[in-house]
Motif scaffolding. Sequence first.
Motif, PDB file in Angstrom:
ATOM      1  N   SER A  81       6.689 -52.915  28.194  1.00  0.00           N
ATOM      2  CA  SER A  81       5.074 -52.164  27.678  1.00  0.00           C
ATOM      3  C   SER A  81       4.728 -52.497  26.831  1.00  0.00           C
ATOM      4  O   SER A  81       5.140 -52.159  26.132  1.00  0.00           O
ATOM      5  CB  SER A  81       5.444 -50.360  28.145  1.00  0.00           C
ATOM      6  OG  SER A  81       4.389 -49.810  27.761  1.00  0.00           O
ATOM      7  N   TYR A  82       3.597 -53.089  26.966  1.00  0.00           N
ATOM      8  CA  TYR A  82       2.675 -53.880  25.901  1.00  0.00           C
ATOM      9  C   TYR A  82       1.747 -53.337  26.127  1.00  0.00           C
ATOM     10  O   TYR A  82       1.140 -52.882  27.146  1.00  0.00           O
ATOM     11  CB  TYR A  82       2.984 -55.738  26.117  1.00  0.00           C
ATOM     12  CG  TYR A  82       3.605 -56.505  25.551  1.00  0.00           C
ATOM     13  CD1 TYR A  82       4.417 -56.667  24.667  1.00  0.00           C
ATOM     14  CD2 TYR A  82       4.657 -56.584  26.778  1.00  0.00           C
ATOM     15  CE1 TYR A  82       5.024 -56.907  24.347  1.00  0.00           C
ATOM     16  CE2 TYR A  82       5.960 -57.818  26.407  1.00  0.00           C
ATOM     17  CZ  TYR A  82       6.334 -57.773  25.443  1.00  0.00           C
ATOM     18  OH  TYR A  82       7.399 -58.122  24.770  1.00  0.00           O
ATOM     19  N   GLU A  83       0.809 -53.322  24.936  1.00  0.00           N
ATOM     20  CA  GLU A  83      -1.059 -52.965  24.809  1.00  0.00           C
ATOM     21  C   GLU A  83      -1.450 -54.194  23.988  1.00  0.00           C
ATOM     22  O   GLU A  83      -0.557 -54.549  22.903  1.00  0.00           O
ATOM     23  CB  GLU A  83      -0.733 -51.695  24.239  1.00  0.00           C
ATOM     24  CG  GLU A  83      -2.030 -51.068  24.062  1.00  0.00           C
ATOM     25  CD  GLU A  83      -2.609 -50.242  23.047  1.00  0.00           C
ATOM     26  OE1 GLU A  83      -3.251 -49.554  22.720  1.00  0.00           O
ATOM     27  OE2 GLU A  83      -0.759 -48.822  22.966  1.00  0.00           O
ATOM     28  N   GLU A  98     -10.967 -61.777  31.661  1.00  0.00           N
ATOM     29  CA  GLU A  98      -9.438 -60.705  32.626  1.00  0.00           C
ATOM     30  C   GLU A  98      -8.864 -62.999  33.148  1.00  0.00           C
ATOM     31  O   GLU A  98      -7.315 -62.197  33.165  1.00  0.00           O
ATOM     32  CB  GLU A  98     -11.028 -60.942  33.632  1.00  0.00           C
ATOM     33  CG  GLU A  98     -11.156 -59.480  33.448  1.00  0.00           C
ATOM     34  CD  GLU A  98     -12.831 -60.140  32.607  1.00  0.00           C
ATOM     35  OE1 GLU A  98     -13.198 -60.772  32.156  1.00  0.00           O
ATOM     36  OE2 GLU A  98     -13.360 -58.977  31.552  1.00  0.00           O
ATOM     37  N   LEU A 101      -6.137 -62.524  30.400  1.00  0.00           N
ATOM     38  CA  LEU A 101      -5.204 -61.874  30.879  1.00  0.00           C
ATOM     39  C   LEU A 101      -4.427 -62.079  31.662  1.00  0.00           C
ATOM     40  O   LEU A 101      -3.099 -61.559  32.265  1.00  0.00           O
ATOM     41  CB  LEU A 101      -5.624 -60.476  30.371  1.00  0.00           C
ATOM     42  CG  LEU A 101      -6.613 -60.161  29.278  1.00  0.00           C
ATOM     43  CD1 LEU A 101      -7.104 -58.565  29.497  1.00  0.00           C
ATOM     44  CD2 LEU A 101      -5.308 -59.960  27.961  1.00  0.00           C
ATOM     45  N   ASN A 102      -4.852 -62.189  33.131  1.00  0.00           N
ATOM     46  CA  ASN A 102      -3.895 -62.444  34.151  1.00  0.00           C
ATOM     47  C   ASN A 102      -2.468 -63.516  33.984  1.00  0.00           C
ATOM     48  O   ASN A 102      -1.583 -63.544  34.187  1.00  0.00           O
ATOM     49  CB  ASN A 102      -4.828 -63.090  34.943  1.00  0.00           C
ATOM     50  CG  ASN A 102      -4.788 -61.968  35.585  1.00  0.00           C
ATOM     51  OD1 ASN A 102      -5.028 -60.641  35.619  1.00  0.00           O
ATOM     52  ND2 ASN A 102      -6.831 -61.664  36.809  1.00  0.00           N
ATOM     53  N   LYS A 105      -0.381 -62.291  31.912  1.00  0.00           N
ATOM     54  CA  LYS A 105       0.716 -61.419  32.695  1.00  0.00           C
ATOM     55  C   LYS A 105       1.907 -61.706  32.983  1.00  0.00           C
ATOM     56  O   LYS A 105       2.827 -61.460  33.364  1.00  0.00           O
ATOM     57  CB  LYS A 105      -0.177 -60.179  33.161  1.00  0.00           C
ATOM     58  CG  LYS A 105      -1.126 -59.300  32.863  1.00  0.00           C
ATOM     59  CD  LYS A 105      -1.503 -58.129  33.752  1.00  0.00           C
ATOM     60  CE  LYS A 105      -2.826 -57.518  32.918  1.00  0.00           C
ATOM     61  NZ  LYS A 105      -3.691 -56.886  33.187  1.00  0.00           N
ATOM     62  N   ASP A 106       1.353 -62.774  33.360  1.00  0.00           N
ATOM     63  CA  ASP A 106       2.117 -64.021  35.000  1.00  0.00           C
ATOM     64  C   ASP A 106       3.340 -64.452  33.841  1.00  0.00           C
ATOM     65  O   ASP A 106       4.333 -64.609  33.858  1.00  0.00           O
ATOM     66  CB  ASP A 106       0.952 -64.998  35.528  1.00  0.00           C
ATOM     67  CG  ASP A 106       0.609 -64.585  36.503  1.00  0.00           C
ATOM     68  OD1 ASP A 106       0.933 -63.504  36.391  1.00  0.00           O
ATOM     69  OD2 ASP A 106      -0.533 -65.119  37.018  1.00  0.00           O
ATOM     70  N   ILE A 108       4.306 -63.812  30.864  1.00  0.00           N
ATOM     71  CA  ILE A 108       5.051 -62.501  30.138  1.00  0.00           C
ATOM     72  C   ILE A 108       6.331 -62.408  31.304  1.00  0.00           C
ATOM     73  O   ILE A 108       7.417 -62.294  31.200  1.00  0.00           O
ATOM     74  CB  ILE A 108       4.865 -61.219  29.624  1.00  0.00           C
ATOM     75  CG1 ILE A 108       3.788 -61.725  28.470  1.00  0.00           C
ATOM     76  CG2 ILE A 108       5.550 -60.129  29.466  1.00  0.00           C
ATOM     77  CD1 ILE A 108       3.248 -61.029  27.456  1.00  0.00           C
TER      78      ILE A 108
END
Length: 108
Positions: A81-83, A98, A101-102, A105-106, A108
């Motif tokens: 879990s990351y913030e 955005e 950030l996508n 996410k991919d 990670i």
Amino acid sequence: MLKMPELLNHFDVHQHIWCVDKERDYWLFNCGFLINNDSISGYAEPSNEEAFILHVNGQHIVFILAHHGMEATDLYPIHFSYELVSMSPSSLPNMSRESLLNILKDAI
């Protein structure tokens, strides 16, 4: 061919976690935990924040993410879990925040 910055070519760096997507021409490098010099013990200790470098379109974006530990679930044995703490720069000329950030996410 993706080119790593000179500072990331050192032997010790390659022992860390990083991801390369040759099709989309980006890479993500986990620089590790940031050091907290103001810890309760009075000694420098790792914080819960990790630094990542994302290379996209020939530019580097530095992300600082707060790591909130791991937990086991029935579906996944380990859940990260990351913030998002900070992101610099926050966008690129051809890519929105955005979109970056996508990609993060991919990777990670």
